[in-house]
Design an enzyme around this catalytic site. Sequence first.
Site, mmCIF file in Angstrom:
data_model
loop_
_atom_site.group_PDB
_atom_site.id
_atom_site.type_symbol
_atom_site.label_atom_id
_atom_site.label_comp_id
_atom_site.label_asym_id
_atom_site.label_seq_id
_atom_site.Cartn_x
_atom_site.Cartn_y
_atom_site.Cartn_z
ATOM 1 C CG HIS A 103 -0.227 0.132 2.533
ATOM 2 N ND1 HIS A 103 0.451 -0.912 3.113
ATOM 3 C CD2 HIS A 103 -0.085 1.181 3.392
ATOM 4 C CE1 HIS A 103 0.972 -0.538 4.264
ATOM 5 N NE2 HIS A 103 0.669 0.748 4.458
ATOM 6 C CG ASP A 151 1.720 5.180 4.735
ATOM 7 O OD1 ASP A 151 1.122 4.099 4.881
ATOM 8 O OD2 ASP A 151 2.825 5.416 5.250
ATOM 9 C CG HIS A 206 5.026 0.934 3.341
ATOM 10 N ND1 HIS A 206 4.432 2.065 2.830
ATOM 11 C CD2 HIS A 206 4.507 0.788 4.595
ATOM 12 C CE1 HIS A 206 3.606 2.577 3.707
ATOM 13 N NE2 HIS A 206 3.623 1.813 4.795
#
Length: 311
Positions: free
Chosen positions: A137, A139, A287
């Site tokens: 994903h 952030d 990440h």
Amino acid sequence: MHDIAAHSVQKPEPILDKPLMHYGSRVLERLAPGAERTDYRLLRIEPLTPHFGAVIGGVDLTRPVSDTLADELRQALLEWKVIFFRGQNGFTSDHQLALSGLWGPPEPNPFFAKTDTAGISRLAKDAKAAGNKNIWHSDHSFMANPSLGAVLRAVEVPAAGGDTMWADMAAAYDNLPEDLKERIEDLTAVHDWEASWGALMNDEQKAAFRANWPQAEHPVVVRHPRSGRRTLYVNEPFTRYIKGLSDAESRELLDILVLQARIPEYQIRFHWEPGSIAVWDNIAVQHYAINDYFPQRRVMERIAIAGVPLA
């Protein structure tokens, strides 16, 4: 006569019938086209791979950061996309705020537990609360102005496990077939938090969050705000659909695009130790927090850096 040599070079067929799963070399460029590499005077660069991710030596982040050092740190992040520091003993919340401030003010995550220091979120996992960030994903992509980056420090680490991985989404874009690049160049995707963060909320709680956090729209291919480099900007938990396409076409295309973060050539993996710090470019990478340490305790503190519109 059977040609054994010719037969031996035939490549096996991939098990997954996906057009982007291919064998052989890939395009792995550290810099945007036309950009020049930096000669660092104050930093010692220890690459994790030739094109992506580096451990930075020669820096004590508990000491004041000079203007020259700040410029080199900013350039190192732009060049390597994720930079790491080890052995930063005595690194406090104040130091973390000062470090993140080199790139911009903090941006709170509405769903994370807060600390006593404004802007810092605490991510504590143990036998009572298993890790749940183990999905690729970016952030805050559900926000209109997603965070530019993040500073994450290890407060308490398990004896084994608990690593984090990052994927270079500029490399992911670079290796797409040309016809697919043309297909997605001008597309826009809708991002939303409800399918992930909202999974454990009741309707009243969702309505309260929805008032402050409506759906957001971002280009499928983002031009990085600083380098101008094309970067693939869709992710599994937050990208809901692509505008202007049928449900089936949107789903088919997203299934292909989100797979790109899973290709090992685009990835790095970092093992946390006490005193470890990571800074990443949230527009350039995705990440994945590996959840292999349960029921051990793992405590991290994170600052997200306020973002800008990506269109």
